[in-house]
Write a protein that holds these residues in place. Structure first.
Motif, PDB file in Angstrom:
ATOM      1  N   VAL A 147      62.682  84.947  81.665  1.00  0.00           N
ATOM      2  CA  VAL A 147      61.046  85.142  81.323  1.00  0.00           C
ATOM      3  C   VAL A 147      60.534  86.037  80.703  1.00  0.00           C
ATOM      4  O   VAL A 147      61.631  86.203  79.804  1.00  0.00           O
ATOM      5  N   GLN A 148      59.299  85.640  79.317  1.00  0.00           N
ATOM      6  CA  GLN A 148      59.378  86.854  78.700  1.00  0.00           C
ATOM      7  C   GLN A 148      58.207  87.357  79.033  1.00  0.00           C
ATOM      8  O   GLN A 148      58.331  87.525  80.599  1.00  0.00           O
ATOM      9  N   ALA A 149      58.309  89.167  78.506  1.00  0.00           N
ATOM     10  CA  ALA A 149      57.929  89.838  78.960  1.00  0.00           C
ATOM     11  C   ALA A 149      56.472  89.182  79.335  1.00  0.00           C
ATOM     12  O   ALA A 149      55.527  88.808  78.725  1.00  0.00           O
ATOM     13  N   GLY A 150      56.328  90.120  81.009  1.00  0.00           N
ATOM     14  CA  GLY A 150      55.043  89.842  81.121  1.00  0.00           C
ATOM     15  C   GLY A 150      55.043  89.112  82.020  1.00  0.00           C
ATOM     16  O   GLY A 150      54.491  89.001  83.246  1.00  0.00           O
ATOM     17  N   GLY A 151      56.022  88.229  82.630  1.00  0.00           N
ATOM     18  CA  GLY A 151      56.243  86.909  83.300  1.00  0.00           C
ATOM     19  C   GLY A 151      56.032  87.839  84.548  1.00  0.00           C
ATOM     20  O   GLY A 151      56.841  88.483  84.899  1.00  0.00           O
ATOM     21  N   SER A 152      56.839  85.990  85.796  1.00  0.00           N
ATOM     22  CA  SER A 152      57.222  87.244  86.583  1.00  0.00           C
ATOM     23  C   SER A 152      58.217  86.144  87.307  1.00  0.00           C
ATOM     24  O   SER A 152      57.582  85.115  87.048  1.00  0.00           O
ATOM     25  N   LEU A 153      58.878  86.801  88.543  1.00  0.00           N
ATOM     26  CA  LEU A 153      59.724  85.639  89.380  1.00  0.00           C
ATOM     27  C   LEU A 153      59.521  86.002  90.602  1.00  0.00           C
ATOM     28  O   LEU A 153      59.280  87.610  90.628  1.00  0.00           O
ATOM     29  N   ARG A 154      59.854  85.451  91.908  1.00  0.00           N
ATOM     30  CA  ARG A 154      60.441  85.997  92.841  1.00  0.00           C
ATOM     31  C   ARG A 154      62.079  85.815  93.011  1.00  0.00           C
ATOM     32  O   ARG A 154      62.315  84.297  92.863  1.00  0.00           O
ATOM     33  N   LEU A 155      62.904  86.837  93.670  1.00  0.00           N
ATOM     34  CA  LEU A 155      63.844  86.617  94.017  1.00  0.00           C
ATOM     35  C   LEU A 155      63.849  86.620  95.514  1.00  0.00           C
ATOM     36  O   LEU A 155      63.437  86.914  95.943  1.00  0.00           O
ATOM     37  N   SER A 156      64.958  85.755  95.946  1.00  0.00           N
ATOM     38  CA  SER A 156      65.191  85.518  97.614  1.00  0.00           C
ATOM     39  C   SER A 156      66.431  86.039  97.142  1.00  0.00           C
ATOM     40  O   SER A 156      67.258  85.871  96.800  1.00  0.00           O
ATOM     41  N   CYS A 157      66.641  86.565  98.575  1.00  0.00           N
ATOM     42  CA  CYS A 157      67.787  86.743  99.690  1.00  0.00           C
ATOM     43  C   CYS A 157      67.746  86.625 101.221  1.00  0.00           C
ATOM     44  O   CYS A 157      67.408  86.894 101.306  1.00  0.00           O
TER      45      CYS A 157
END
Length: 127
Positions: free
Chosen positions: A12-22
């Protein structure tokens, strides 16, 4: 057998978002903490955030406060790390682990032979 499986990483680019799952399976303990850790090239692994079962108490380190949020599904089968306003310095391999504890302001991963780690998911933040 206990398994922790991370997913959701990416570029992702700076300022973007991700959601990690475990996704947690085979964990026989009723009460424990699940945490997210990260390791960047040339740096030691650090605890980022954790959540306690069953009370749901959460903790995040100062460098990600206001940007990262840990949560879980109702059955505690999956723990999430929502990462907003990502910065290049967030680039790392992210791991989930259990059980974890917090001592002072430090998140501690499981001791050898006393817990479990996932395989990791790569998060890369470009500037």
């Amino acid at each position: 057998e206990v398994h922790l499986v991370e997913s959701g990483g990416g570029l992702v680019q700076a300022g973007g978002s991700l959601r990690l799952s475990c996704v947690v399976s085979g964990f026989a303990f009723a009460d424990y903490g699940i945490g997210w850790f990260r390791q960047a090239p040339g740096k030691e692994r650090e605890g980022v955030s954790c959540i306690s079962k069953p009370d749901g108490t959460t903790y995040v380190i100062d460098s990600v406060k206001g940007r990262f949020t840990i949560s879980r599904d109702n059955a505690w089968n999956t723990v999430y790390l929502q990462m907003n306003n990502l910065k290049p310095e967030d680039t790392a391999v992210y791991y989930c682990a259990a059980p974890v504890t917090v001592v002072g302001d430090t998140i501690l991963g499981p001791s050898d032979g006393l817990g479990f780690w996932g395989q990791g998911t790569q998060v890369t933040v470009s500037s």
